[in-house]
Design a protein around this motif. Structure first.
Motif, PDB file in Angstrom:
ATOM      1  N   THR A   6       3.972 -17.897   5.585  1.00 20.12           N
ATOM      2  CA  THR A   6       3.251 -16.705   5.453  1.00 20.12           C
ATOM      3  C   THR A   6       3.366 -15.856   6.957  1.00 20.12           C
ATOM      4  OG1 THR A   6       1.459 -17.924   4.168  1.00 20.12           O
ATOM      5  CG2 THR A   6       0.863 -15.714   5.234  1.00 20.12           C
ATOM      6  N   LEU A   7       3.740 -14.547   6.528  1.00 16.51           N
ATOM      7  CA  LEU A   7       3.732 -13.580   7.436  1.00 16.51           C
ATOM      8  C   LEU A   7       2.477 -12.708   7.394  1.00 16.51           C
ATOM      9  CD1 LEU A   7       6.780 -14.221   6.856  1.00 16.51           C
ATOM     10  CD2 LEU A   7       7.131 -12.228   8.100  1.00 16.51           C
ATOM     11  N   HIS A   8       1.814 -12.513   8.505  1.00 18.08           N
ATOM     12  CA  HIS A   8       0.300 -11.795   8.380  1.00 18.08           C
ATOM     13  C   HIS A   8       0.635 -10.481   9.398  1.00 18.08           C
ATOM     14  CE1 HIS A   8      -1.999 -15.214   7.032  1.00 18.08           C
ATOM     15  NE2 HIS A   8      -1.461 -15.958   7.857  1.00 18.08           N
ATOM     16  N   ASP A   9       0.365  -9.213   9.034  1.00 11.07           N
ATOM     17  CA  ASP A   9       0.184  -8.440   9.892  1.00 11.07           C
ATOM     18  C   ASP A   9      -1.122  -7.262   9.886  1.00 11.07           C
ATOM     19  OD1 ASP A   9       0.421  -5.704   8.170  1.00 11.07           O
ATOM     20  OD2 ASP A   9       2.098  -6.682   7.536  1.00 11.07           O
ATOM     21  N   ASN A  10      -1.395  -6.916  10.808  1.00  9.86           N
ATOM     22  CA  ASN A  10      -2.537  -5.954  10.791  1.00  9.86           C
ATOM     23  C   ASN A  10      -2.346  -4.393  10.892  1.00  9.86           C
ATOM     24  OD1 ASN A  10      -1.916  -5.929  13.324  1.00  9.86           O
ATOM     25  ND2 ASN A  10      -3.798  -6.293  14.284  1.00  9.86           N
ATOM     26  N   GLY A  11      -1.306  -4.287  10.111  1.00 10.17           N
ATOM     27  CA  GLY A  11      -0.791  -2.849   9.998  1.00 10.17           C
ATOM     28  C   GLY A  11      -1.572  -2.001   8.719  1.00 10.17           C
ATOM     29  N   VAL A  12      -0.750  -0.924   8.239  1.00  8.93           N
ATOM     30  CA  VAL A  12      -1.699  -0.072   7.549  1.00  8.93           C
ATOM     31  C   VAL A  12      -2.240  -0.585   6.055  1.00  8.93           C
ATOM     32  CG1 VAL A  12       0.671   0.733   6.361  1.00  8.93           C
ATOM     33  CG2 VAL A  12      -1.479   2.067   6.594  1.00  8.93           C
ATOM     34  N   GLY A  13      -1.404  -1.638   5.498  1.00  8.35           N
ATOM     35  CA  GLY A  13      -1.756  -2.288   4.208  1.00  8.35           C
ATOM     36  C   GLY A  13      -1.325  -1.417   3.043  1.00  8.35           C
ATOM     37  N   MET A  14      -1.815  -1.527   1.834  1.00  4.59           N
ATOM     38  CA  MET A  14      -1.478  -0.896   0.534  1.00  4.59           C
ATOM     39  C   MET A  14      -2.849  -0.855  -0.112  1.00  4.59           C
ATOM     40  SD  MET A  14       2.451  -2.125  -0.306  1.00  4.59           S
ATOM     41  CE  MET A  14       2.104  -3.818  -0.102  1.00  4.59           C
ATOM     42  N   THR A  15      -2.882   0.159  -1.067  1.00  4.82           N
ATOM     43  CA  THR A  15      -4.064   0.174  -1.782  1.00  4.82           C
ATOM     44  C   THR A  15      -3.383  -0.456  -3.273  1.00  4.82           C
ATOM     45  OG1 THR A  15      -2.926   2.238  -2.978  1.00  4.82           O
ATOM     46  CG2 THR A  15      -4.836   2.528  -1.246  1.00  4.82           C
ATOM     47  N   ARG A  16      -4.291  -0.747  -4.081  1.00  5.58           N
ATOM     48  CA  ARG A  16      -3.650  -1.466  -5.543  1.00  5.58           C
ATOM     49  C   ARG A  16      -2.786  -0.512  -6.219  1.00  5.58           C
ATOM     50  NH1 ARG A  16      -6.553  -4.854  -8.792  1.00  5.58           N
ATOM     51  NH2 ARG A  16      -5.817  -4.691 -11.078  1.00  5.58           N
ATOM     52  N   ALA A  17      -2.753   1.007  -6.161  1.00  5.88           N
ATOM     53  CA  ALA A  17      -1.888   1.578  -6.599  1.00  5.88           C
ATOM     54  C   ALA A  17      -0.460   1.590  -6.027  1.00  5.88           C
ATOM     55  CB  ALA A  17      -2.277   3.044  -6.544  1.00  5.88           C
ATOM     56  N   GLU A  18      -0.428   1.519  -4.751  1.00  4.51           N
ATOM     57  CA  GLU A  18       0.733   1.364  -3.821  1.00  4.51           C
ATOM     58  C   GLU A  18       1.480   0.040  -4.083  1.00  4.51           C
ATOM     59  OE1 GLU A  18      -0.112   4.188  -0.037  1.00  4.51           O
ATOM     60  OE2 GLU A  18      -1.419   2.273  -0.092  1.00  4.51           O
ATOM     61  N   VAL A  19       0.664  -1.198  -4.317  1.00  2.00           N
ATOM     62  CA  VAL A  19       1.078  -2.503  -4.598  1.00  2.00           C
ATOM     63  C   VAL A  19       1.941  -2.338  -5.849  1.00  2.00           C
ATOM     64  CG1 VAL A  19       0.525  -4.720  -5.008  1.00  2.00           C
ATOM     65  CG2 VAL A  19      -0.489  -3.659  -3.267  1.00  2.00           C
ATOM     66  N   ILE A  20       1.409  -1.684  -6.788  1.00  2.55           N
ATOM     67  CA  ILE A  20       1.957  -1.695  -7.963  1.00  2.55           C
ATOM     68  C   ILE A  20       3.067  -0.775  -8.084  1.00  2.55           C
ATOM     69  CG2 ILE A  20       1.914  -0.778 -10.510  1.00  2.55           C
ATOM     70  CD1 ILE A  20      -1.397  -1.675 -10.372  1.00  2.55           C
ATOM     71  N   GLU A  21       3.192   0.203  -7.161  1.00  6.19           N
ATOM     72  CA  GLU A  21       4.537   1.004  -7.128  1.00  6.19           C
ATOM     73  C   GLU A  21       5.380   0.551  -6.369  1.00  6.19           C
ATOM     74  OE1 GLU A  21       6.698   4.570  -7.449  1.00  6.19           O
ATOM     75  OE2 GLU A  21       4.918   3.865  -8.647  1.00  6.19           O
ATOM     76  N   ASN A  22       4.951   0.103  -5.099  1.00  7.17           N
ATOM     77  CA  ASN A  22       6.056  -0.478  -4.206  1.00  7.17           C
ATOM     78  C   ASN A  22       6.521  -2.025  -4.373  1.00  7.17           C
ATOM     79  OD1 ASN A  22       5.781   1.716  -2.668  1.00  7.17           O
ATOM     80  ND2 ASN A  22       4.161   1.162  -1.497  1.00  7.17           N
ATOM     81  N   LEU A  23       5.594  -2.715  -5.118  1.00  2.00           N
ATOM     82  CA  LEU A  23       6.169  -4.164  -5.212  1.00  2.00           C
ATOM     83  C   LEU A  23       6.769  -4.231  -6.902  1.00  2.00           C
ATOM     84  CD1 LEU A  23       3.790  -6.198  -3.291  1.00  2.00           C
ATOM     85  CD2 LEU A  23       6.025  -5.197  -2.511  1.00  2.00           C
ATOM     86  N   GLY A  24       6.499  -3.229  -7.604  1.00  3.62           N
ATOM     87  CA  GLY A  24       6.981  -3.524  -9.149  1.00  3.62           C
ATOM     88  C   GLY A  24       8.062  -2.566  -9.254  1.00  3.62           C
ATOM     89  N   THR A  25       8.314  -1.660  -8.238  1.00  2.49           N
ATOM     90  CA  THR A  25       9.652  -0.932  -8.528  1.00  2.49           C
ATOM     91  C   THR A  25      10.508  -0.923  -6.990  1.00  2.49           C
ATOM     92  OG1 THR A  25       8.797   0.984  -7.229  1.00  2.49           O
ATOM     93  CG2 THR A  25       8.618   0.866  -9.809  1.00  2.49           C
TER      94      THR A  25
END
Length: 182
Positions: free
Chosen positions: A78-97
């Protein structure tokens, strides 16, 4: 945080093609997945650092960091970061495309490179690095919370052309990517 039901999605056609290519032949060195994931985490830290210039309340109390955790018993990395993170919409957009632009050109260049037996420079191109995780993992789970947001999102896929998304709890903003190793 109220949990939501699991939503099922299918990857774009290009993502399905890329996952197959990634797992079977894209990179000659399978260790590249770690470099790619660390690079993504580093980008998330930089984005939060930049946002913190105008919104200092978004910065965490502790230092910005990336941690790598391994569990030999459960065969996870597991890689953990305490960076900016993503919203639900960003998760779907960024990891689904894939990188929203250049995907077809990327797949075309890979096809041409295979024909001419030359290896194109792939590191950091077209946002495909995250998917290199599937070279070493049967399943990838991402839990992320956008800085300034109250809820977190879990994304999970076995690299089979589908992924699930649900709302989960995460104490602090940032992202954790867990690889369930083959």
């Amino acid at each position: 945080v109220a949990m939501t039901e699991v939503q099922n999605f299918e990857f774009q056609t290009e993502v399905k093609q890329l996952l197959d290519l990634m797992v079977h032949s894209l990179y000659s060195n399978k260790d590249i997945f770690l470099r790619e994931l660390i690079s993504n985490a580093s980008d998330a830290l930089d984005k939060l650092r930049f946002l913190g210039i105008t919104q200092p309340d978004l910065l965490p109390a502790q230092e910005l960091q990336i941690e790598i955790e391994s569990d030999t018993e459960s065969r996870t990395l597991t890689l953990h970061d305490n960076g900016v993170g993503m919203t639900r919409a960003e998760v779907i957009e960024n990891l689904g495309t894939i990188a929203r632009s250049g995907t077809k050109e990327f797949l075309k260049s890979i096809g041409e490179a295979r024909k001419s037996e030359r290896t194109p420079e792939l590191i950091g191109q077209f946002g495909v690095g995250f998917y290199s995780s599937f070279m070493v993992a049967d399943r990838v789970t991402v839990v992320t919370r956008r800085a300034g947001e109250a809820t977190a999102t879990q994304w999970e896929s076995s690299g089979d052309g589908r992924f699930t998304v649900q709302t989960v709890a995460r104490e602090t903003p940032g992202t954790s990517v867990t690889l369930h190793l083959k």
